[in-house]
Design a protein around this motif. Structure first.
Motif, short mmCIF file in Angstrom:
data_model
loop_
_atom_site.label_atom_id
_atom_site.label_comp_id
_atom_site.label_asym_id
_atom_site.label_seq_id
_atom_site.Cartn_x
_atom_site.Cartn_y
_atom_site.Cartn_z
N LYS A 198 0.85 -1.19 0.00
CA LYS A 198 0.00 0.00 0.00
C LYS A 198 0.88 1.24 0.00
O LYS A 198 1.51 1.55 1.01
CB LYS A 198 -0.87 0.00 1.26
CG LYS A 198 -1.89 -1.14 1.29
CD LYS A 198 -3.12 -0.71 0.56
CE LYS A 198 -4.19 -1.78 0.59
NZ LYS A 198 -5.40 -1.34 -0.09
N ALA A 199 0.91 1.94 -1.11
CA ALA A 199 1.78 3.11 -1.23
C ALA A 199 1.36 4.22 -0.28
O ALA A 199 2.19 4.81 0.41
CB ALA A 199 1.78 3.61 -2.67
N GLN A 200 0.06 4.50 -0.20
CA GLN A 200 -0.42 5.61 0.62
C GLN A 200 -0.08 5.41 2.10
O GLN A 200 0.44 6.28 2.77
CB GLN A 200 -1.95 5.78 0.47
CG GLN A 200 -2.38 6.27 -0.90
CD GLN A 200 -1.78 7.62 -1.28
OE1 GLN A 200 -1.52 8.45 -0.41
NE2 GLN A 200 -1.53 7.84 -2.55
N GLN A 201 -0.39 4.20 2.57
CA GLN A 201 -0.16 3.92 4.00
C GLN A 201 1.27 3.48 4.29
O GLN A 201 1.62 3.28 5.44
CB GLN A 201 -1.11 2.80 4.46
CG GLN A 201 -2.59 3.14 4.40
CD GLN A 201 -3.22 2.70 3.09
OE1 GLN A 201 -2.61 2.76 2.02
NE2 GLN A 201 -4.46 2.25 3.15
N LYS A 202 2.06 3.29 3.26
CA LYS A 202 3.42 2.74 3.40
C LYS A 202 3.40 1.44 4.19
O LYS A 202 4.12 1.28 5.18
CB LYS A 202 4.35 3.75 4.07
CG LYS A 202 4.51 5.04 3.29
CD LYS A 202 5.68 5.82 3.80
CE LYS A 202 5.80 7.13 3.04
NZ LYS A 202 6.89 7.97 3.50
N GLU A 203 2.57 0.53 3.71
CA GLU A 203 2.43 -0.75 4.44
C GLU A 203 2.60 -1.94 3.50
O GLU A 203 2.29 -1.85 2.32
CB GLU A 203 1.03 -0.84 5.06
CG GLU A 203 0.85 0.01 6.29
CD GLU A 203 -0.59 0.06 6.79
OE1 GLU A 203 -0.79 0.53 7.91
OE2 GLU A 203 -1.51 -0.36 6.05
N ILE A 204 3.02 -3.02 4.10
CA ILE A 204 2.99 -4.31 3.41
C ILE A 204 1.93 -5.16 4.10
O ILE A 204 1.85 -5.19 5.33
CB ILE A 204 4.37 -5.01 3.48
CG1 ILE A 204 5.36 -4.21 2.64
CG2 ILE A 204 4.28 -6.45 2.98
CD1 ILE A 204 6.71 -4.85 2.50
N TRP A 205 1.10 -5.81 3.30
CA TRP A 205 0.02 -6.63 3.84
C TRP A 205 0.28 -8.10 3.54
O TRP A 205 0.64 -8.44 2.41
CB TRP A 205 -1.32 -6.25 3.19
CG TRP A 205 -1.89 -4.96 3.65
CD1 TRP A 205 -1.23 -3.91 4.23
CD2 TRP A 205 -3.27 -4.56 3.55
NE1 TRP A 205 -2.10 -2.88 4.50
CE2 TRP A 205 -3.36 -3.26 4.10
CE3 TRP A 205 -4.42 -5.18 3.06
CZ2 TRP A 205 -4.57 -2.56 4.17
CZ3 TRP A 205 -5.62 -4.49 3.12
CH2 TRP A 205 -5.69 -3.20 3.67
N LEU A 206 0.02 -8.90 4.55
CA LEU A 206 -0.01 -10.34 4.34
C LEU A 206 -1.47 -10.78 4.47
O LEU A 206 -2.07 -10.59 5.53
CB LEU A 206 0.87 -11.05 5.39
CG LEU A 206 0.75 -12.56 5.45
CD1 LEU A 206 1.26 -13.22 4.17
CD2 LEU A 206 1.52 -13.11 6.65
#
Ligand SMILES: [Zn+2]
Length: 317
Positions: free
Chosen positions: A162-170
């Motif tokens: 997620k670019a906006q949140q600067k997150e990686i999701w599993l």
């Protein structure tokens, strides 16, 4: 792309540039000239001139893709846009033999499979992370399913970014339920919170089991037959040929499975074949009647079949 070359082969990072360089720059893949772009929405980057046919940067890069690639690279280190000449492929980021592909725009199943197998054949491990458009929400298409991996610790899983949140999701412990559809859990990490290895080694100690009522499932199958569902009729034909009836299989055949995701109702055929086979190899022979093609390039079919067989052994006791 975030890296371009001068004619002398010196690499330049778009992030390091404030203004358009005076020297002519080329794409490190196809060697055609590229232009430096810096605007309000997209990060500074390089782009081919219109109508260039480039084999390694074929898709126009979105703002989302550029941001994700840049954040991921800052976090993981590794090589940005490293060109692998034997494969004629360029992962977004390469960390040792881990080839990271951040996919934000649509991709055909065929192209995805081809790229994945090409990495595997040459000893690279592809790690795909899906952007906003591709991350599954309600709908799980063939492509979303094909991005899944399997491990006992995470169950069936895939990765998002997620670019906006600067997150990686599993997205993990993915299961398919005959009535509820796809169910799963999500674990999120902010970039830099943890090293890359920690994400890959993440385990959930409590992969809860799915609520699944086997009499309700049997009724669900009967109802599909009654409604003339073509797939169920085809399955019924195959079970008939081996002497069974899809409505009156042994009770355990309708019980919950961790692998219904891969086979849906065809799992009943796999389980019925188990009652007809003396051992694993005989079972594999019978499965050929299913005429089923495996569409999960990140998962070994044999590994899943062994687990399905073991599940049958447990349930049939
Ligand atoms: Zn190019």
């Amino acid at each position: 792309m975030l890296i371009a070359e001068t004619k002398a082969g010196v690499k330049l990072f778009a992030n390091d540039l404030n203004e358009r360089p005076t020297e002519a720059l080329i794409c490190p893949g196809c060697k055609e000239s590229v232009v430096f772009k810096k605007g309000r929405i997209k990060l500074p980057h390089f782009a081919h001139k219109p109508h260039t046919q480039c084999f390694s940067f074929s898709e126009g890069e979105t703002a989302e893709h550029l941001m994700n690639k840049s954040f991921f690279h800052q976090w993981s280190g590794g090589q940005l846009e490293a060109y692998l000449p034997q494969l004629k492929q360029r992962p977004d980021i390469l960390v040792h033999s881990l080839a990271i592909e951040i996919q934000c725009s649509p991709l055909s199943f065929e192209r995805y499979t081809e790229r994945t197998k090409n990495y595997q054949k040459h000893g690279y491990q592809p790690w795909w992370l899906l952007g906003n458009k591709l991350l599954p929400q309600q709908r799980w298409g063939q492509l979303q399913k094909a991005f899944c991996s399997y491990s006992p610790e995470k169950g069936i899983h895939l990765w998002g970014i997620k670019a906006q949140q600067k997150e990686i999701w599993l997205v993990y412990a993915i299961r398919n339920h005959f009535r509820l559809g796809f169910v799963y859990r999500i674990k999120k990490w902010c970039f830099r919170e943890e090293p890359l290895e920690a994400l890959l080694l993440y385990t959930d100690q409590q992969l809860t089991s799915l609520k699944w009522n086997f009499t309700e499932y049997r009724y669900h199958i009967q109802r599909k037959l009654f409604l003339d569902n073509a797939k169920i009729h085809e399955l019924q034909q195959k079970i008939y040929l081996l002497g069974g009836n899809i409505q009156t299989l042994p009770g355990w055949c309708y019980q919950v499975s961790d692998f219904y995701f891969f086979f849906d109702d065809r799992l009943l055929f796999l389980r019925y074949c188990f009652t007809k086979a003396a051992n694993f190899d005989e079972w594999l022979q019978l499965l050929k009647y299913l005429e089923f093609t495996w569409q999960y390039p990140l998962i070994l079919q044999k590994e899943i079949l062994i687990l399905v067989y073991q599940e049958c052994q447990r349930l049939a006791k």
